[in-house]
Design a protein around this motif. Structure first.
Motif, PDB file in Angstrom:
ATOM      1  N   ASP A  60      47.987  81.104  86.756  1.00 10.51           N
ATOM      2  CA  ASP A  60      49.088  81.388  85.830  1.00 10.51           C
ATOM      3  C   ASP A  60      49.692  82.749  86.185  1.00 10.51           C
ATOM      4  O   ASP A  60      49.325  83.780  85.637  1.00 10.51           O
ATOM      5  N   ALA A 174      44.119  78.315  83.107  1.00 10.89           N
ATOM      6  CA  ALA A 174      45.151  78.536  84.118  1.00 10.89           C
ATOM      7  C   ALA A 174      45.011  77.553  85.277  1.00 10.89           C
ATOM      8  O   ALA A 174      46.010  77.061  85.814  1.00 10.89           O
ATOM      9  N   PRO A 242      47.339  75.994  77.002  1.00 11.03           N
ATOM     10  CA  PRO A 242      47.832  76.932  78.020  1.00 11.03           C
ATOM     11  C   PRO A 242      46.981  78.199  78.072  1.00 11.03           C
ATOM     12  O   PRO A 242      46.410  78.619  77.059  1.00 11.03           O
ATOM     13  N   SER A 244      47.776  81.353  78.333  1.00 10.35           N
ATOM     14  CA  SER A 244      48.236  82.449  77.476  1.00 10.35           C
ATOM     15  C   SER A 244      47.896  82.195  76.008  1.00 10.35           C
ATOM     16  O   SER A 244      47.566  83.122  75.267  1.00 10.35           O
TER      17      SER A 244
END
Length: 274
Positions: A60, A174, A242, A244
Motif C-alpha cells: 500500500d 496491504a 483496507p 489504512s
C-alpha cells in the motif's frame, strides 16, 4: 567543648538534610517524569512508523506520505528530549544509532526485516524507559487506594503488543493475503494483548478510588480491535479490510492505552511538583 559543638553541628546538619531530602526526592522525580513523558511520545510515534512502513512494504504505497510525516514527528520528539542527560545511558546511544540507520533503510527492507528491526528498536526503548524510571526512583511508587505508581509501565507494554499486532495486520491487509505463520503470530499477539490489558485494566479498576476517566475507553477499544482481528485476519487468509482502515482501528486502541498512561503520569507529576 569542641566535641560537643561538633556533635551539635552534626546533629543540625542531619536535621537539615532530613528536611531537604523529601523535597529533593520530589524534585528529582518530577524531573524524571518529565523525561518519561517525552520518551512515551517517542515510543508512540516509533510504533506508528513501524505500522505504516510495514503497510507500505506490504504493497500500500499510499501510506508513504504518512511515513514521512511520522518521521518528521519523531525528529521533533528527539529534538525535544534532554539529550545531555540521556547520552549517559548506553541504551540511548544504541537507540539513536539504530534509528538513524533504520530511518534511512526501512522502506527498502524486506517486510519481515523491517518488522524485526522496529521490534528490536522499540524493545530497547522500553528498557531505557525502565532504566530512567529506576534512576529517578519511579519504579515502585505507591499511593493508598490506587495502582498509578506501577501500572503505567504495564500499559506501555500493552501498547507494544498492540503495536506489533497493528504492524503485522497492516502489512497483511496491504498484501491482501496472509501466511499460516503470520496468522499464528497474530493469534499469539492477541492472547498477549488480552491477558496483559485485562490484568492492567482490572487492577486499575479495583485499586483506583478516584477513577480514571480514560479507562473505560481503553478497555472498549481493545475488545473491539480483538474482534476485528478475529473476523478479518484469523478467520480468513485474505482480509477484506483496507490497510489504512485497519491501521486506524488499531491506532484507536493504542491511543486509548496511552491516554490512560498519560493520565497516570499527570497524577504522579502532580504529587511531586509544587
Amino acid at each position: 567543648m569542641e566535641l560537643l559543638i561538633a556533635f551539635a553541628v552534626t546533629l543540625l546538619l542531619v536535621f537539615i538534610l532530613a528536611l531537604k531530602k523529601p523535597w529533593q526526592n520530589s524534585a528529582r522525580r518530577a524531573q524524571g517524569l518529565a523525561q518519561l513523558k517525552g520518551l512515551r511520545q517517542l515510543l508512540e510515534h516509533l510504533q506508528q512508523h513501524r505500522g505504516l512502513s510495514t503497510g507500505y512494504l506490504g504493497g500500500d504505497h499510499s501510506l508513504k506520505p504518512k511515513v514521512e510525516q511520522t518521521r518528521a514527528t519523531i525528529r521533533t520528539d528527539l529534538n525535544g528530549l534532554d539529550a545531555t542527560s540521556l547520552v549517559e545511558h548506553e541504551r540511548w546511544v544504541s537507540f539513536t544509532d539504530h534509528w538513524s540507520r533504520l530511518e534511512r533503510t526501512a522502506l527498502s527492507l524486506p517486510v519481515g526485516d523491517n518488522l524485526k528491526q522496529h521490534n528490536q528498536l522499540i524493545a530497547n526503548l522500553l528498557q531505557l524507559i525502565e532504566d530512567i524510571a529506576a534512576r529517578y526512583q519511579l519504579l515502585f511508587l505507591s499511593h493508598p487506594g490506587d495502582g498509578v505508581g506501577t501500572l503505567w509501565r504495564e500499559l506501555l507494554y500493552t501498547t507494544e503488543w498492540l503495536g506489533q499486532a497493528r504492524a503485522l495486520g497492516t502489512g497483511i491487509a496491504a498484501a491482501g493475503n496472509s501466511t499460516g505463520v503470520e496468522r499464528i503470530r497474530l493469534s499469539f499477539l492477541c492472547e498477549r494483548i488480552q491477558a496483559l490489558s485485562a490484568v492492567a485494566h482490572n487492577k486499575l479498576q479495583s485499586q483506583n478510588q478516584g477513577g480514571l476517566g480514560s479507562l473505560q475507553e481503553a478497555s472498549r477499544t481493545v475488545s473491539t480491535l480483538l474482534s476485528v482481528i478475529e473476523t478479518e485476519f484469523l478467520s480468513e487468509a485474505a482480509p477484506k479490510l483496507p490497510a489504512s482502515a485497519y491501521f486506524d482501528q488499531a491506532t484507536q486502541a493504542i491511543s486509548a492505552q496511552f491516554a490512560v498512561v498519560d493520565e497516570m503520569l499527570r497524577m504522579l507529576q502532580g504529587r511531586y511538583q509544587g
